[in-house]
Design a protein around this motif. Structure first.
Motif, PDB file in Angstrom:
ATOM      1  N   MET A  80       0.823  -1.211   0.000  1.00 55.38           N
ATOM      2  CA  MET A  80       0.000   0.000   0.000  1.00 55.38           C
ATOM      3  C   MET A  80       0.856   1.259   0.000  1.00 55.38           C
ATOM      4  N   SER A 107      -5.860   4.825  10.329  1.00 51.93           N
ATOM      5  CA  SER A 107      -6.051   3.468   9.814  1.00 51.93           C
ATOM      6  C   SER A 107      -6.851   2.605  10.779  1.00 51.93           C
ATOM      7  N   GLN A 111      -9.944  -0.454   6.979  1.00 49.05           N
ATOM      8  CA  GLN A 111      -9.591   0.578   5.988  1.00 49.05           C
ATOM      9  C   GLN A 111      -8.259   1.238   6.374  1.00 49.05           C
ATOM     10  N   GLU A 129      -7.340   2.999   1.424  1.00 48.91           N
ATOM     11  CA  GLU A 129      -7.079   1.704   0.792  1.00 48.91           C
ATOM     12  C   GLU A 129      -7.952   1.508  -0.447  1.00 48.91           C
ATOM     13  N   SER A 133      -6.823   0.842  -4.523  1.00 45.67           N
ATOM     14  CA  SER A 133      -7.233  -0.300  -5.342  1.00 45.67           C
ATOM     15  C   SER A 133      -8.019   0.129  -6.566  1.00 45.67           C
TER      16      SER A 133
END
Length: 137
Positions: A80, A107, A111, A129, A133
Motif C-alpha cells: 500500500m 487506519s 480501511q 485503501e 485499489s
C-alpha cells in the motif's frame, strides 16, 4: 548531369524533412510524459523518483500501535505504501515522493490510510485503501 543533382536535392529534402518529423515527434513524446503530467508512471521510472525509505518495510516491533490496529493485515502495508507513492507521482507537480507512510491514527483493520509528501512539500496527499485499489484519481 542536371538529373543527378535533382536526385541528390530530392534526397536531401527528404532527409531534412524526415529529421524534422522525428525531432518534433520526440519533443511531443517527452513533453507529454514529463513527471507529474497526470499520466501513469512506469514502475522502473517510478522507483527512481521515490525515496528509498519508502521501500524499507516496517518492522512490527517498531510500530506496536499500528500492528495492533491492522492485525493480520500487516503483510499488506508495504504494498500500500508503494502503491500510494506511485499514484502520487501521477499528480501534477509531484516530481519526487519523499515520504509514504501508513497513518497510525486514521487506519483501521478494515480501511488502511496512507499519506504521501512530494518534493519536500508540506502538502499532504491522503489515500484510503479503496482509492489505491481503484487506481489513479
Amino acid at each position: 548531369m542536371e538529373g543527378c543533382f535533382g536526385v541528390v536535392r530530392s534526397g536531401i529534402v527528404w532527409l531534412v524533412g524526415g529529421s524534422l518529423v522525428i525531432a518534433l515527434g520526440a519533443a511531443f513524446w517527452f513533453a507529454d510524459s514529463s513527471p507529474g503530467s497526470g499520466e501513469p508512471v512506469a514502475p522502473a521510472e517510478a522507483r527512481e523518483r521515490i525515496s528509498a525509505d519508502v521501500f524499507t518495510p516496517y518492522e512490527r516491533t517498531q510500530y506496536p500501535k499500528l500492528a495492533a490496529k491492522v492485525g493480520n493485515r500487516w503483510g499488506e502495508l508495504q504494498a500500500m505504501r508503494e502503491a500510494a507513492a506511485s499514484q502520487a507521482l501521477t499528480r501534477p507537480g509531484c516530481r519526487e515522493v519523499t515520504t509514504a507512510e501508513i497513518s497510525v491514527e486514521r487506519s483501521t483493520r478494515d480501511q488502511v490510510q496512507v499519506f504521501v509528501y512530494c518534493d519536500d512539500s508540506l502538502d499532504r496527499i491522503d489515500y484510503s485503501e479503496s482509492e489505491l485499489s481503484a487506481g489513479p484519481r
